[in-house]
Scaffold this active site. Structure first.
Site, PDB file in Angstrom:
ATOM      1  N   SER A 101       0.974  -1.204   0.386  1.00 40.54           N
ATOM      2  CA  SER A 101       0.223  -0.128   0.108  1.00 40.54           C
ATOM      3  C   SER A 101       0.838   1.538  -0.258  1.00 40.54           C
ATOM      4  O   SER A 101       1.792   1.318   0.727  1.00 40.54           O
ATOM      5  CB  SER A 101      -0.582   0.054   1.451  1.00 40.54           C
ATOM      6  OG  SER A 101      -2.092   1.165   0.873  1.00 40.54           O
ATOM      7  N   LYS A 152      -0.869  -1.108  -4.526  1.00 38.66           N
ATOM      8  CA  LYS A 152      -2.652  -0.268  -4.473  1.00 38.66           C
ATOM      9  C   LYS A 152      -1.953   1.085  -3.944  1.00 38.66           C
ATOM     10  O   LYS A 152      -1.245   1.778  -2.497  1.00 38.66           O
ATOM     11  CB  LYS A 152      -2.760  -0.258  -2.935  1.00 38.66           C
ATOM     12  CG  LYS A 152      -4.223  -0.149  -2.323  1.00 38.66           C
ATOM     13  CD  LYS A 152      -4.526  -0.691  -1.482  1.00 38.66           C
ATOM     14  CE  LYS A 152      -4.549  -0.240   0.594  1.00 38.66           C
ATOM     15  NZ  LYS A 152      -5.437  -0.904   1.002  1.00 38.66           N
ATOM     16  N   LYS A 169      -3.013   4.731  -2.583  1.00 39.02           N
ATOM     17  CA  LYS A 169      -3.990   5.627  -1.266  1.00 39.02           C
ATOM     18  C   LYS A 169      -4.462   6.906  -2.519  1.00 39.02           C
ATOM     19  O   LYS A 169      -3.484   7.657  -2.908  1.00 39.02           O
ATOM     20  CB  LYS A 169      -3.271   6.257  -0.684  1.00 39.02           C
ATOM     21  CG  LYS A 169      -2.740   4.850   0.833  1.00 39.02           C
ATOM     22  CD  LYS A 169      -4.076   3.991   1.501  1.00 39.02           C
ATOM     23  CE  LYS A 169      -4.460   3.352   2.190  1.00 39.02           C
ATOM     24  NZ  LYS A 169      -5.559   3.186   3.017  1.00 39.02           N
ATOM     25  N   ASP A 218      -7.411   2.510  -3.256  1.00 34.99           N
ATOM     26  CA  ASP A 218      -8.034   2.746  -1.734  1.00 34.99           C
ATOM     27  C   ASP A 218      -8.328   4.886  -1.662  1.00 34.99           C
ATOM     28  O   ASP A 218      -7.782   4.392  -1.017  1.00 34.99           O
ATOM     29  CB  ASP A 218      -7.072   2.105  -1.073  1.00 34.99           C
ATOM     30  CG  ASP A 218      -8.000   1.670   0.501  1.00 34.99           C
ATOM     31  OD1 ASP A 218      -9.522   2.098   0.568  1.00 34.99           O
ATOM     32  OD2 ASP A 218      -7.036   1.626   1.461  1.00 34.99           O
ATOM     33  N   GLU A 241     -10.929   0.572  -3.866  1.00 39.25           N
ATOM     34  CA  GLU A 241     -11.630  -0.189  -2.711  1.00 39.25           C
ATOM     35  C   GLU A 241     -12.064   1.235  -1.682  1.00 39.25           C
ATOM     36  O   GLU A 241     -11.745   2.407  -1.600  1.00 39.25           O
ATOM     37  CB  GLU A 241     -10.499  -0.378  -1.440  1.00 39.25           C
ATOM     38  CG  GLU A 241     -10.319  -0.708  -0.379  1.00 39.25           C
ATOM     39  CD  GLU A 241      -8.219  -0.956   0.512  1.00 39.25           C
ATOM     40  OE1 GLU A 241      -7.905  -1.555  -0.066  1.00 39.25           O
ATOM     41  OE2 GLU A 241      -9.311  -1.408   1.884  1.00 39.25           O
ATOM     42  N   ASP A 271     -13.878  -2.104   2.863  1.00 37.97           N
ATOM     43  CA  ASP A 271     -12.911  -2.745   3.484  1.00 37.97           C
ATOM     44  C   ASP A 271     -13.930  -2.206   4.936  1.00 37.97           C
ATOM     45  O   ASP A 271     -14.264  -2.592   5.346  1.00 37.97           O
ATOM     46  CB  ASP A 271     -11.339  -1.852   3.410  1.00 37.97           C
ATOM     47  CG  ASP A 271     -10.935  -2.030   4.354  1.00 37.97           C
ATOM     48  OD1 ASP A 271     -11.179  -1.990   6.121  1.00 37.97           O
ATOM     49  OD2 ASP A 271      -9.570  -1.258   4.562  1.00 37.97           O
ATOM     50  N   LYS A 323      -9.494  -8.258   6.947  1.00 40.38           N
ATOM     51  CA  LYS A 323      -8.883  -7.615   8.267  1.00 40.38           C
ATOM     52  C   LYS A 323      -9.771  -7.988   9.394  1.00 40.38           C
ATOM     53  O   LYS A 323     -10.872  -7.777   9.752  1.00 40.38           O
ATOM     54  CB  LYS A 323      -9.299  -6.213   7.798  1.00 40.38           C
ATOM     55  CG  LYS A 323      -8.230  -5.255   7.468  1.00 40.38           C
ATOM     56  CD  LYS A 323      -8.449  -3.300   8.163  1.00 40.38           C
ATOM     57  CE  LYS A 323      -7.605  -2.921   6.563  1.00 40.38           C
ATOM     58  NZ  LYS A 323      -8.175  -1.512   6.319  1.00 40.38           N
ATOM     59  N   GLY A 367      -3.938  -4.716   5.588  1.00 39.99           N
ATOM     60  CA  GLY A 367      -3.199  -4.373   6.373  1.00 39.99           C
ATOM     61  C   GLY A 367      -3.036  -3.259   7.219  1.00 39.99           C
ATOM     62  O   GLY A 367      -4.132  -2.068   7.170  1.00 39.99           O
TER      63      GLY A 367
END
Ligand code: NPQ
Ligand code: MG
Length: 378
Positions: free
Chosen positions: A135, A161, A163, A188, A213, A238, A262, A290
């Protein structure tokens, strides 16, 4: 077994680099570790709550408070306790999934260590190593982002990934695609958008992303189904998925085609396994999220990511993605873009007591009868 005592250990540990998301910047972690001392031996848990209630309503001081005053009293009162009973025993306490997950994890670790069984074996792992993604936080400039992404690809990570947030979304994706070609890529948003942003996010459809996400707030599950009518990139949830029931509802509503699991967010590894199984029965792929865990939380996550329906690379990065020195004796090291699933009893990792002492900021012990708090003298 009987839960004789629980140690609540708080550590302060610097991140190798600040990590920026749509909800803020993190430079250090303040983490609550849970050590269960049982009649059958000890076990470790890690609480994934952040310092502030910005990813979710939970935060580390709140988690410690609810454990001390509401969760642990319900468990230490039992003459006999199994990890499989913890979730049910705590059901009258609403929410606080991360706090619940941490104590269930510690008890499960103790139980499995006592019988010599690994987390992976217990959870039904079908692989001995798992594909890892990474990430990548929000950066100040595109060139800096490209340098970071290039570094992770050189290390072997199998999926990137990014952000994103309003003002940092299409351009970084376009730049990474342009520079690094068809590397597996996803984004995400950590709830930063509204349904009125759907047309804008549909611009991402041109970049062949694995998924978007959690574009919108966690309680807006229906809006995700509506966004999916406009955006063709698969939507993954998520934050919205805080329980088995929430997962079932989101699937039924067609709010997501993929789910991020998660264990901390859903109240523990056992609820997470139920969600994994539900998703498998609906052909919804899952992947392991994570929460900037130490080696303790990482060990459990890597074990769970070896289950059959974890078919996308997880945010199960190596220890050195976040920490110069982890708190376990053998940190997780990336090998060919994968991490090996621990095979030893329980979590299969050993806490580095010297390193732990170095980073401990406070400890508190709750016994069956009495509670005591101390601050370490160094
Ligand atoms: C996510 N994690 O998937 C989270 C968000 C996240 C690896 O992207 C402190 C504690 C800081 C928890 C920053 C990743 C955090 C945190 C980000 C969780 O949404
Ligand atoms: Mg996320």
């Amino acid at each position: 077994m009987r839960l004789e005592a629980v140690e609540l250990i708080r550590i302060g540990i610097p991140l190798v680099a600040p990590f920026e998301t749509s909800f803020g910047v993190q430079s250090d972690r303040d983490i609550l570790l849970v050590k269960a001392i049982t009649s059958d031996g000890e076990g470790w848990g890690e609480c994934v709550a952040g310092e502030e209630p910005t990813y979710s309503p939970e935060y580390v001081d709140g988690a410690q408070h609810v454990l001390t005053h509401h969760l642990l009293p319900r468990l230490v009162a039992r003459e006999d306790l199994k990890a499989e009973e913890v979730f049910g025993l705590l059901r009258h306490v609403h929410g606080h999934q991360m706090a619940k997950a941490a104590i269930e994890m510690a008890i499960l670790d103790a139980q499995l260590r006592a019988r010599g069984e690994s987390f992976g074996k217990y959870l039904g792992a079908v692989r001995s190593e798992v594909d890892c993604g990474v990430s990548v936080g929000i950066h100040r400039t595109i060139p800096e982002l490209l340098r970071t992404v290039g570094g992770f690809l050189d290390q072997g990570y199998r999926r990137i990934k990014l952000k994103i947030k309003p003002g940092w979304d299409i351009e970084p994706v376009r730049a990474v695609r342009e520079r690094f070609g068809d590397v597996p890529l996803q984004v995400d948003a950590n709830t930063a958008y509204n349904l009125s942003d759907a047309k804008h996010l549909a611009e991402l459809d041109a970049y062949d992303l694995l998924l978007i996400e959690q574009p919108m707030p966690e309680d807006q599950v229906l809006a995700h189904a509506q966004m999916a009518e406009i955006v063709s990139t698969p939507i993954c949830l998520d934050e919205s998925i805080h329980s088995l029931r929430a997962a079932a509802d989101a699937i039924e509503l067609h709010a997501c085609r993929i789910i991020n699991i998660k264990p901390g967010r859903v109240g523990g590894y056992l609820e997470a396994r139920r969600i994994h199984d539900l998703c498998a029965s609906h052909s919804i792929p899952v992947w392991m999220g994570g929460m900037l865990e130490t080696g303790i939380g990482r060990a459990g996550n890597v074990a769970m990511a070896a289950m059959s329906n974890f078919t996308l690379p997880g945010d199960t990065s190596a220890s050195d993605r976040y920490y110069h020195r982890d708190i376990i004796t053998e940190p997780f090291v990336l090998q060919g873009g994968r991490l090996r699933v621990p095979t030893g009893p329980g979590l299969g990792v050993t806490v580095d007591e010297e390193r732990l002492r170095e980073v401990t900021t406070s400890t508190m012990e709750m016994r069956r009868e009495k509670t005591s708090a101390t601050t370490p003298s160094r």
